[in-house]
Design a protein around this motif. Structure first.
Motif, PDB file in Angstrom:
ATOM      1  N   LEU A  28      32.833   8.540  44.782  1.00 53.57           N
ATOM      2  CA  LEU A  28      31.794   9.356  45.347  1.00 53.57           C
ATOM      3  C   LEU A  28      32.209  10.064  43.951  1.00 53.57           C
ATOM      4  N   PHE A  29      31.438  11.039  42.903  1.00 54.03           N
ATOM      5  CA  PHE A  29      31.562  11.185  41.890  1.00 54.03           C
ATOM      6  C   PHE A  29      32.364  12.665  41.908  1.00 54.03           C
ATOM      7  N   GLY A  30      33.417  13.264  41.713  1.00 58.08           N
ATOM      8  CA  GLY A  30      33.914  15.063  41.640  1.00 58.08           C
ATOM      9  C   GLY A  30      34.925  15.168  40.532  1.00 58.08           C
ATOM     10  N   SER A  31      34.700  16.223  40.158  1.00 54.40           N
ATOM     11  CA  SER A  31      34.958  16.604  38.345  1.00 54.40           C
ATOM     12  C   SER A  31      36.681  17.656  39.294  1.00 54.40           C
ATOM     13  N   TYR A  39      25.440  10.162  42.692  1.00 56.71           N
ATOM     14  CA  TYR A  39      24.353  10.681  44.194  1.00 56.71           C
ATOM     15  C   TYR A  39      24.168   9.604  44.628  1.00 56.71           C
ATOM     16  N   THR A  40      23.799   8.028  44.782  1.00 51.67           N
ATOM     17  CA  THR A  40      23.361   7.687  46.232  1.00 51.67           C
ATOM     18  C   THR A  40      24.550   7.469  47.983  1.00 51.67           C
ATOM     19  N   ASN A  41      25.230   7.556  47.240  1.00 56.26           N
ATOM     20  CA  ASN A  41      26.571   7.535  47.759  1.00 56.26           C
ATOM     21  C   ASN A  41      26.873   8.784  48.933  1.00 56.26           C
ATOM     22  N   ALA A  42      27.051  10.115  47.797  1.00 54.92           N
ATOM     23  CA  ALA A  42      26.715  11.538  48.471  1.00 54.92           C
ATOM     24  C   ALA A  42      25.980  11.738  49.947  1.00 54.92           C
ATOM     25  N   CYS A  43      24.388  11.232  48.983  1.00 51.56           N
ATOM     26  CA  CYS A  43      22.820  11.130  50.196  1.00 51.56           C
ATOM     27  C   CYS A  43      23.801  10.108  51.548  1.00 51.56           C
ATOM     28  N   THR A  44      23.984   9.594  50.909  1.00 49.38           N
ATOM     29  CA  THR A  44      24.060   8.348  52.190  1.00 49.38           C
ATOM     30  C   THR A  44      25.263   9.450  53.577  1.00 49.38           C
ATOM     31  N   GLN A  87      18.129  13.785  51.945  1.00 51.40           N
ATOM     32  CA  GLN A  87      17.315  13.582  51.468  1.00 51.40           C
ATOM     33  C   GLN A  87      16.730  13.345  50.003  1.00 51.40           C
ATOM     34  N   PRO A  88      17.568  11.907  49.160  1.00 54.96           N
ATOM     35  CA  PRO A  88      17.401  11.353  47.318  1.00 54.96           C
ATOM     36  C   PRO A  88      16.165  12.505  46.763  1.00 54.96           C
TER      37      PRO A  88
END
Length: 291
Positions: free
Chosen positions: A248-251, A280-285, A290-291
């Motif tokens: 996942l992305f994190g700052s 994006y996609t992994n966090a949505c899952t 809903q993407p």
């Protein structure tokens, strides 16, 4: 054109100077942003950046960040303050739907922590932040296992800081905690930082039918620190070995800005498709968005 804009539109050369790489430039979900809830807190984490609500909303305007997970931290033995903190960020998420509340309890608060977890879960909170360093607890403590059991009962996610200068065995403790509490889900923030290679044990666990693959990792701090370092190839190999769907992305704002985190991610050499999954996609899952 600003540096941020350039980082999303430019075509870069790889380290050998020959193969062009095009980066993902779509929506981003940043699941690691610390918010200061009073004037003192907004200046306590960084010498260069404040982290008030205004600061957070400001950078969302300049970077295509769709949603941000705002983090607060509970203090031991002060449930009134814990509830105040959690209610504050829940209220902000209602006012600003782009904000995801990442609440907190302290494991050593026992039954009161469980009651608070159930209370905020009813308000729509999915993620609880626990920080062994800041909250001063050992991951292997039975109280932490009890919180993990409660998170499993409530179908909640535990976001753990995963780097300790004092406990070289912390990664192993975290993995064991997750493996023995399959009904809970876990995010290991910073991917272990300098100890990232220890997380390869997850690849071994995937070979067992009883392992539930309930561990995700965010790339906060590690992407800007190691993304363009001599460790880059090992880091990317480890990510791919574990599985890109678990990242996942994190700052880690305000310690790092989102721009620094994105630059570090781009430097790692992932494909655009892999960057999309991380950003994006992994966090949505994971969060059923809903993407």
């Amino acid at each position: 054109m600003s540096f941020i804009s350039l980082s999303f539109t430019a075509i870069f050369l790889t380290s050998n100077g020959q193969s062009p790489a095009i980066h993902y430039n779509g929506k981003i979900i940043d699941l690691h942003v610390h918010i200061g809830l009073d004037e003192q807190e907004t200046k306590s984490m960084s010498t260069t950046q404040a982290n008030s609500l205004r600061d957070i909303l400001s950078f969302m305007k300049s970077i295509p960040i769709d949603k941000i997970g705002i983090i607060t931290m509970a203090h031991k033995g002060d449930m009134a303050d814990t509830r105040r903190r959690n209610d504050s960020i829940i209220a902000l998420s209602k006012q600003y739907p782009s904000l995801i509340p990442i609440c907190s309890v302290h494991p050593m608060d026992g039954e009161e922590a469980f009651v608070e977890m159930a209370r905020i879960q009813k308000k729509g909170v999915q993620i609880i932040k626990l920080h062994p360093n800041t909250q001063h607890f050992d991951v292997s403590a039975p109280e932490v296992a009890a919180v993990a059991r409660k998170a499993g009962e409530l179908h909640m996610i535990l976001l753990f800081d995963s780097y300790s200068l004092e406990d070289p065995g912390e990664i192993g403790k975290l993995v064991l905690l997750a493996a023995t509490h399959p009904d809970a889900r876990f995010i290991f923030a910073h991917m272990g930082l300098m100890n990232f290679s220890q997380l390869l044990v997850i690849d071994g666990l995937k070979k067992y039918p009883w392992f539930k693959s309930n561990i995700w990792m965010d790339l906060s701090a590690i992407a800007p620190v190691l993304g363009d370092s001599p460790f880059r190839e090992q880091l990317v190999w480890t990510i791919r070995k574990i599985g890109i769907t678990q990242f996942l992305f994190g700052s880690d704002f305000p310690i790092f800005s989102p721009g620094e985190a994105i630059k570090g991610l781009h430097a790692m050499g992932l494909t655009a498709a892999e960057e999309k999954q991380v950003c994006y996609t992994n966090a949505c899952t994971l969060l059923q968005i809903q993407p």
